[in-house]
Enzyme design. Structure first.
Site, PDB file in Angstrom:
ATOM      1  CE1 TYR A  57      47.576  37.391  35.630  1.00  0.00           C
ATOM      2  CE2 TYR A  57      48.912  35.393  34.858  1.00  0.00           C
ATOM      3  CZ  TYR A  57      49.017  36.051  35.816  1.00  0.00           C
ATOM      4  OH  TYR A  57      49.357  36.542  36.807  1.00  0.00           O
ATOM      5  CB  SER A 150      50.503  35.659  44.021  1.00  0.00           C
ATOM      6  OG  SER A 150      50.569  36.557  43.643  1.00  0.00           O
ATOM      7  CD  GLN A 170      54.024  34.848  40.722  1.00  0.00           C
ATOM      8  OE1 GLN A 170      53.441  35.552  39.825  1.00  0.00           O
ATOM      9  NE2 GLN A 170      53.768  33.291  40.503  1.00  0.00           N
ATOM     10  CE1 TYR A 198      53.326  41.909  40.074  1.00  0.00           C
ATOM     11  CE2 TYR A 198      52.876  39.752  41.830  1.00  0.00           C
ATOM     12  CZ  TYR A 198      53.201  41.222  41.460  1.00  0.00           C
ATOM     13  OH  TYR A 198      52.010  42.180  42.681  1.00  0.00           O
ATOM     14  CG  LEU A 201      62.843  42.136  32.592  1.00  0.00           C
ATOM     15  CD1 LEU A 201      62.597  42.116  31.646  1.00  0.00           C
ATOM     16  CD2 LEU A 201      63.827  42.542  33.040  1.00  0.00           C
TER      17      LEU A 201
END
Length: 319
Positions: A57, A150, A170, A198, A201
């Site tokens: 990131y 993940s 994840q 993750y 939303l």
């Protein structure tokens, strides 16, 4: 906020987890470091004591922002970060961990995760046994406290588990994206592996803020998200209209209703990003919403009007 055990580890995590992909700024627009720091700190003060980041990131920038926000309360927070797919050889895992420790200004990482399986994103194929050997070494040395993965399939998770204890996975998971329920969730329940969802939303879609004609700014990766396209977006908009009366009944937002539904699913916790303090404080409130069995069932059925029409590709974006 009531905490939960992470898998079989000794770690206690908040069911709402602060997501910090946006803190890296790469592939996002309109992100300010000062606002992100305030968001992470406000989330912590509202009960979000677990923060998820990754070396990729912003090439470590996100990890540095997490440290800026929380270094003085390090003993009261859980740091989760990830090693990327191009660093899965034994020595590269150890080196990546050292960089993350430096970025996070800490001498241990609570949860260290394999971000993507070997071979993805044009990375070299590395046997999972080799990667797990490095992670076990880091755990033995006290540099990490728990191991997670993940974006792994059930088969990949089962293989990794042969070489060491995996306490979390994840995957992308939300009311509008539910592939994990087919085979991952049953395995996680059976093995007591925590799910850290993750895009919980659906990258903001579940907040109800996006209209059918929304145009993303150049550089915003959500423009490639399948849920924001054509009939998928139309079905999602209709589903949100059906969810609104339930949200109103609880005097909450559509986004928090979706989060409350998600953390009520087996083994599941929700990673949620925030651009500013107000969003972080709002996200924390989702943990206080108590949904009845009937409401959970109704929300489930509404969500399926979207997810039942999606293809089986587990990747959310058409990059």
């Amino acid at each position: 906020m009531n905490k939960r055990s992470l898998g079989n580890s000794e770690l206690l995590i908040s069911p709402i987890v602060m997501g910090t992909w946006q803190a890296g700024k790469k592939m996002w627009v309109g992100i300010e470091d000062s606002e992100t720091v305030k968001a992470i700190r406000s989330g912590f003060e509202a009960g979000i004591t677990t923060v998820d980041t990754a070396e990729v990131y912003g090439d470590g920038h996100s990890e540095q922002i997490v440290a800026e926000a929380l270094a003085d309360v390090r003993d009261r927070v859980v740091y989760a970060t990830k090693v990327f797919a191009n660093h899965l050889k034994y020595d590269l895992v150890l080196e990546a961990c050292e960089r993350s420790l430096k970025n996070l200004k800490t001498d241990y990482i609570d949860l260290y995760q394999i971000h993507w399986p070997s071979g993805t994103w044009k990375s070299e194929i590395v046997p999972i046994e080799e990667t797990m050997s490095a992670l076990n070494k880091l755990k033995q040395d006290g540099k990490i406290r728990a191991i997670g993965v993940s974006n792994f399939s059930r088969a990949q998770l089962e293989e990794a588990s042969q070489y060491g204890r995996i306490d979390s996975i994840q995957p992308p998971y939300s009311l509008f994206w539910r592939q994990v329920e087919k085979d991952l969730t049953p395995y996680c329940v059976e093995q007591n592996i925590s799910i850290l969802a993750y895009s919980s939303l659906a990258q903001g879609l579940l907040t109800g803020k996006f209209k059918a004609d929304h145009q993303f700014a150049e550089g915003d990766h959500r423009a490639a998200n399948k849920l924001f396209k054509g009939e998928n977006l139309s079905r999602a908009t209709q589903a949100l209209e059906q969810l609104k009366p339930i949200a109103d009944r609880h005097q909450t937002t559509l986004g928090n209703l979706a989060l409350a539904w998600l953390i009520a699913q087996p083994q599941t916790n929700a990673i949620v990003g925030a651009r500013d303090a107000a969003q972080a404080i709002q996200n924390a409130k989702a943990a206080k919403i108590a949904l009845s069995a009937e409401e959970l069932q109704a929300i489930d059925a509404i969500g399926r009007t979207v997810t039942d029409r999606l293809d089986d590709n587990p990747v959310m974006w058409n990059f």
